[in-house]
Design an enzyme around this catalytic site. Structure first.
Site, PDB file in Angstrom:
ATOM      1  CB  ALA A   1      -0.941  -0.002   1.202  1.00  0.00           C
TER       2      ALA A   1
ATOM      3  N   GLY B   1       2.065   1.589  -3.447  1.00  0.00           N
ATOM      4  CA  GLY B   1       0.863   1.747  -4.269  1.00  0.00           C
ATOM      5  C   GLY B   1       0.288   3.146  -4.182  1.00  0.00           C
ATOM      6  CG  ASP B   2      -0.424   6.894  -1.037  1.00  0.00           C
ATOM      7  OD1 ASP B   2      -1.532   7.325  -1.408  1.00  0.00           O
ATOM      8  OD2 ASP B   2       0.410   7.607  -0.445  1.00  0.00           O
ATOM      9  CB  ALA B   3       4.291   6.490  -4.007  1.00  0.00           C
TER      10      ALA B   3
END
Length: 141
Positions: free
Chosen positions: A31, A34-36
């Protein structure tokens, strides 16, 4: 310059990073990246629509990167996800994040964490085309 598909390989090569079995990563690590990468995709999309003020760029970006919007996106995507993708999403959703949601319910925040874990998994799997396909579907009205 590396294309999006080769970005991860180019980063690994430039910094002499070894390949790691991504199945060993925690869902929160997935995550995190993934967020980045999701944020980069959305910012690239927003900027690609044309030059505008930073305020407008920020407003447009937050339409897609909030926990609430990511929760709605993953709900829309779930019927079309593979078993492997669903398993990654569930691992992320069922994780125990240390932080909480600012402007979303706990459920929305956990769903968004699962969404980001899936994005991270696809990126680290060098499967940018699938990641972009899912994001495009999720953004459709």
């Amino acid at each position: 310059m590396a294309s999006g598909v080769e970005l991860l390989d180019e980063i690994k090569l430039s910094f002499d990073l070894q390949n790691v079995d991504i199945r060993t990563y925690s869902p929160l690590t997935l995550a995190y990246i993934g967020d980045a990468i999701y944020d980069l995709v959305i910012r690239s999309y927003v900027v690609g629509k044309g030059n505008t003020s930073n305020n407008n760029l920020h407003k447009e970006t937050t339409r897609y990167v909030s926990a609430k919007s990511q929760a709605l996106m993953i709900e829309k995507l779930m019927p079309g996800l593979s078993e492997e993708e669903l398993a990654i999403y569930r691992r992320g959703k069922n994780s125990k994040p240390y932080s909480g949601a600012k402007n979303a319910t706990r459920k929305e925040y956990l769903m968004a964490t699962g969404f980001e874990a899936l994005m991270g998994y696809l990126y680290l799997s060098n499967n940018m085309s699938r990641m972009l396909e899912l994001i495009k579907i999720a953004m459709e009205d």
